[in-house]
Design a protein around this motif. Structure first.
Motif, PDB file in Angstrom:
ATOM      1  N   VAL A 118      43.866  44.338  41.672  1.00  0.00           N
ATOM      2  CA  VAL A 118      43.568  43.143  42.606  1.00  0.00           C
ATOM      3  C   VAL A 118      44.553  41.861  42.191  1.00  0.00           C
ATOM      4  O   VAL A 118      44.692  41.467  41.302  1.00  0.00           O
ATOM      5  N   TRP A 119      45.203  41.341  43.503  1.00  0.00           N
ATOM      6  CA  TRP A 119      45.859  40.213  43.087  1.00  0.00           C
ATOM      7  C   TRP A 119      45.647  39.016  44.031  1.00  0.00           C
ATOM      8  O   TRP A 119      45.064  39.130  45.038  1.00  0.00           O
ATOM      9  N   ILE A 120      45.373  37.830  43.205  1.00  0.00           N
ATOM     10  CA  ILE A 120      44.952  36.733  43.870  1.00  0.00           C
ATOM     11  C   ILE A 120      45.884  35.526  43.788  1.00  0.00           C
ATOM     12  O   ILE A 120      46.265  35.453  42.660  1.00  0.00           O
ATOM     13  N   GLU A 121      46.079  35.016  44.943  1.00  0.00           N
ATOM     14  CA  GLU A 121      47.161  33.732  44.781  1.00  0.00           C
ATOM     15  C   GLU A 121      46.371  32.601  45.288  1.00  0.00           C
ATOM     16  O   GLU A 121      46.130  32.639  46.570  1.00  0.00           O
ATOM     17  N   ILE A 151      43.017  42.470  37.152  1.00  0.00           N
ATOM     18  CA  ILE A 151      43.128  41.313  38.379  1.00  0.00           C
ATOM     19  C   ILE A 151      44.256  40.479  37.896  1.00  0.00           C
ATOM     20  O   ILE A 151      44.239  40.113  36.766  1.00  0.00           O
ATOM     21  N   HIS A 152      45.031  40.191  38.868  1.00  0.00           N
ATOM     22  CA  HIS A 152      45.997  39.398  38.781  1.00  0.00           C
ATOM     23  C   HIS A 152      45.815  37.891  39.293  1.00  0.00           C
ATOM     24  O   HIS A 152      45.514  37.868  40.643  1.00  0.00           O
ATOM     25  N   LEU A 153      45.997  36.826  38.714  1.00  0.00           N
ATOM     26  CA  LEU A 153      45.554  35.553  39.147  1.00  0.00           C
ATOM     27  C   LEU A 153      46.846  34.685  39.094  1.00  0.00           C
ATOM     28  O   LEU A 153      47.186  34.471  37.896  1.00  0.00           O
ATOM     29  N   LEU A 154      47.217  34.195  40.323  1.00  0.00           N
ATOM     30  CA  LEU A 154      48.527  33.268  40.261  1.00  0.00           C
ATOM     31  C   LEU A 154      47.957  31.792  40.831  1.00  0.00           C
ATOM     32  O   LEU A 154      47.344  31.981  41.948  1.00  0.00           O
ATOM     33  N   LYS A 171      40.137  31.245  29.999  1.00  0.00           N
ATOM     34  CA  LYS A 171      40.034  32.038  29.002  1.00  0.00           C
ATOM     35  C   LYS A 171      38.644  32.799  28.588  1.00  0.00           C
ATOM     36  O   LYS A 171      38.597  34.045  28.267  1.00  0.00           O
ATOM     37  N   GLU A 172      37.584  32.056  28.972  1.00  0.00           N
ATOM     38  CA  GLU A 172      36.293  32.633  28.742  1.00  0.00           C
ATOM     39  C   GLU A 172      36.004  33.895  29.734  1.00  0.00           C
ATOM     40  O   GLU A 172      35.447  34.972  29.486  1.00  0.00           O
ATOM     41  N   ILE A 173      36.430  33.485  31.111  1.00  0.00           N
ATOM     42  CA  ILE A 173      36.234  34.531  32.093  1.00  0.00           C
ATOM     43  C   ILE A 173      37.413  35.819  31.725  1.00  0.00           C
ATOM     44  O   ILE A 173      36.751  37.004  31.889  1.00  0.00           O
ATOM     45  N   LYS A 174      38.328  35.510  31.283  1.00  0.00           N
ATOM     46  CA  LYS A 174      39.168  36.750  30.814  1.00  0.00           C
ATOM     47  C   LYS A 174      38.563  37.619  29.764  1.00  0.00           C
ATOM     48  O   LYS A 174      38.601  38.630  29.731  1.00  0.00           O
ATOM     49  N   GLU A 175      37.963  36.777  28.471  1.00  0.00           N
ATOM     50  CA  GLU A 175      37.320  37.536  27.631  1.00  0.00           C
ATOM     51  C   GLU A 175      36.136  38.409  28.209  1.00  0.00           C
ATOM     52  O   GLU A 175      35.686  39.437  27.560  1.00  0.00           O
ATOM     53  N   SER A 176      35.508  37.732  29.063  1.00  0.00           N
ATOM     54  CA  SER A 176      34.107  38.502  29.603  1.00  0.00           C
ATOM     55  C   SER A 176      34.828  39.795  30.375  1.00  0.00           C
ATOM     56  O   SER A 176      33.916  40.829  30.228  1.00  0.00           O
ATOM     57  N   LEU A 184      42.533  40.805  33.100  1.00  0.00           N
ATOM     58  CA  LEU A 184      42.839  39.630  33.809  1.00  0.00           C
ATOM     59  C   LEU A 184      44.159  38.930  33.171  1.00  0.00           C
ATOM     60  O   LEU A 184      44.477  38.623  32.145  1.00  0.00           O
ATOM     61  N   GLU A 185      45.139  39.290  34.139  1.00  0.00           N
ATOM     62  CA  GLU A 185      46.819  38.501  33.805  1.00  0.00           C
ATOM     63  C   GLU A 185      46.779  37.128  34.398  1.00  0.00           C
ATOM     64  O   GLU A 185      46.568  37.176  35.701  1.00  0.00           O
ATOM     65  N   LEU A 186      46.972  36.209  33.862  1.00  0.00           N
ATOM     66  CA  LEU A 186      47.115  34.895  34.506  1.00  0.00           C
ATOM     67  C   LEU A 186      48.672  34.270  34.500  1.00  0.00           C
ATOM     68  O   LEU A 186      49.165  34.672  33.681  1.00  0.00           O
ATOM     69  N   GLU A 187      48.895  33.728  35.446  1.00  0.00           N
ATOM     70  CA  GLU A 187      50.118  33.275  35.977  1.00  0.00           C
ATOM     71  C   GLU A 187      50.191  32.074  36.572  1.00  0.00           C
ATOM     72  O   GLU A 187      49.319  31.730  37.528  1.00  0.00           O
ATOM     73  N   TYR A 188      51.201  30.972  36.184  1.00  0.00           N
ATOM     74  CA  TYR A 188      50.851  29.831  36.839  1.00  0.00           C
ATOM     75  C   TYR A 188      52.252  29.114  37.416  1.00  0.00           C
ATOM     76  O   TYR A 188      53.295  29.670  37.037  1.00  0.00           O
ATOM     77  N   SER A 189      52.146  28.508  38.730  1.00  0.00           N
ATOM     78  CA  SER A 189      53.234  28.265  39.359  1.00  0.00           C
ATOM     79  C   SER A 189      53.031  26.872  39.990  1.00  0.00           C
ATOM     80  O   SER A 189      52.086  26.628  40.256  1.00  0.00           O
ATOM     81  N   SER A 190      53.983  25.871  39.879  1.00  0.00           N
ATOM     82  CA  SER A 190      53.831  24.417  40.448  1.00  0.00           C
ATOM     83  C   SER A 190      54.324  24.647  41.932  1.00  0.00           C
ATOM     84  O   SER A 190      53.953  23.481  42.578  1.00  0.00           O
TER      85      SER A 190
END
Length: 271
Positions: A118-121, A151-154, A171-176, A184-190
């Motif tokens: 799943v990809w979430i932007e 799960i990919h979260l951008l 971080k806690e959601i990722k550990e859970s 859970l793969e996290l990526e950030y974009s401005s």
């Protein structure tokens, strides 16, 4: 089509109105809405049929019900073909203070055992209530029927003092999630602005407000509920006997939607 008139019972009048609306929607090529109205109208006509004693009226009702069932079945076949061809597009309008639009009600139809990724932007997974919304979405995926592994979260980074809260919450959601066998793969974009959710079975859902279409809770949320979190998450912050009660309260108060109107667009096909 049945016609309303003097002496007609309320059930029959309601059925006529719903069927009339179904025919109008079908003529406008608004097939998903027409199908729902046909189904409701047929149910109402069946109730009228049960209460009818006159054999001539019963025969006419059966003919009408059969006709509308055929029309509904043809629409259903057409929509299934559109889904298979990848041309399916459905739009849902959620009005202000509406209820009954949980993540399960919106997404469950498009989730099956083939969904593993799943990809979430969404640029607004920042504040506590937004992190909680994301948690609820993840819970839905973990509970099935899909077999999500990644799960990919951008999203975008919170500025100032809220940055640490966002980072620790994710971080806690990722550990859970890891304890449930989900990465859970996290990526950030401005520069992220669009809000989009994609499943690897071909479905894409665009929501005007992203996951944040609920009203903010009326109570202060200072922790994420334990539904997905490990048993030691509470760490003594509130008594164990109070934890489930508070989690239940949070579930209740976030049900109404937030803005005057939220548009949900579902596009794609089931692979």
């Amino acid at each position: 089509m049945a016609r309303s008139g003097p002496g007609q019972d309320p059930g029959s009048t309601a059925a006529v109105a719903v069927i009339k609306r179904a025919l109008e929607l079908e003529s406008e090529s608004r097939y998903p809405q027409a199908l729902v109205c046909y189904q409701e109208g047929i149910d109402l006509l069946l109730q009228v049929l049960k209460g009818t004693k006159d054999e001539t009226k019963k025969c006419n009702l059966r003919k009408r019900i059969s006709e509308y069932m055929d029309r509904a079945e043809n629409i259903k076949k057409y929509l299934d073909q559109e889904k298979e061809a990848g041309k399916y597009h459905k739009q849902i309008k959620i009005e202000e203070n509406a209820t009954g639009f949980s993540y399960e009600s919106l997404f469950q139809e498009y989730l099956n055992e083939t969904v593993t990724e799943v990809w979430i932007e969404d640029p607004y997974i920042r504040h506590t209530h937004q992190l909680y919304n994301f948690l609820r979405f993840c819970e839905m995926l973990v509970k099935g029927p899909c077999k999500v592994k990644t799960i990919h979260l951008l999203t975008s980074l919170e500025e100032g003092g809220g940055k640490e809260q966002q980072s620790s919450g994710l971080k806690e959601i990722k550990e859970s999630l890891r304890s449930h066998g989900v990465l859970l793969e996290l990526e950030y974009s401005s520069s992220i602005h669009d809000r989009e959710i994609r499943f690897n079975n071909g479905w894409m859902i665009k929501i005007g407000r992203g996951l944040d279409y609920f009203k903010k809770p009326q109570i202060q949320v200072t922790f994420l509920p334990r539904i997905l979190m490990p048993a030691n998450y509470n760490r003594g912050r509130i008594p164990p006997e109070e934890e489930n009660r508070l989690a239940f309260q949070i579930h209740v108060v976030v049900d109404p939607v937030f803005h005057s109107q939220v548009l949900v667009n579902i596009i794609g096909s089931r692979l």
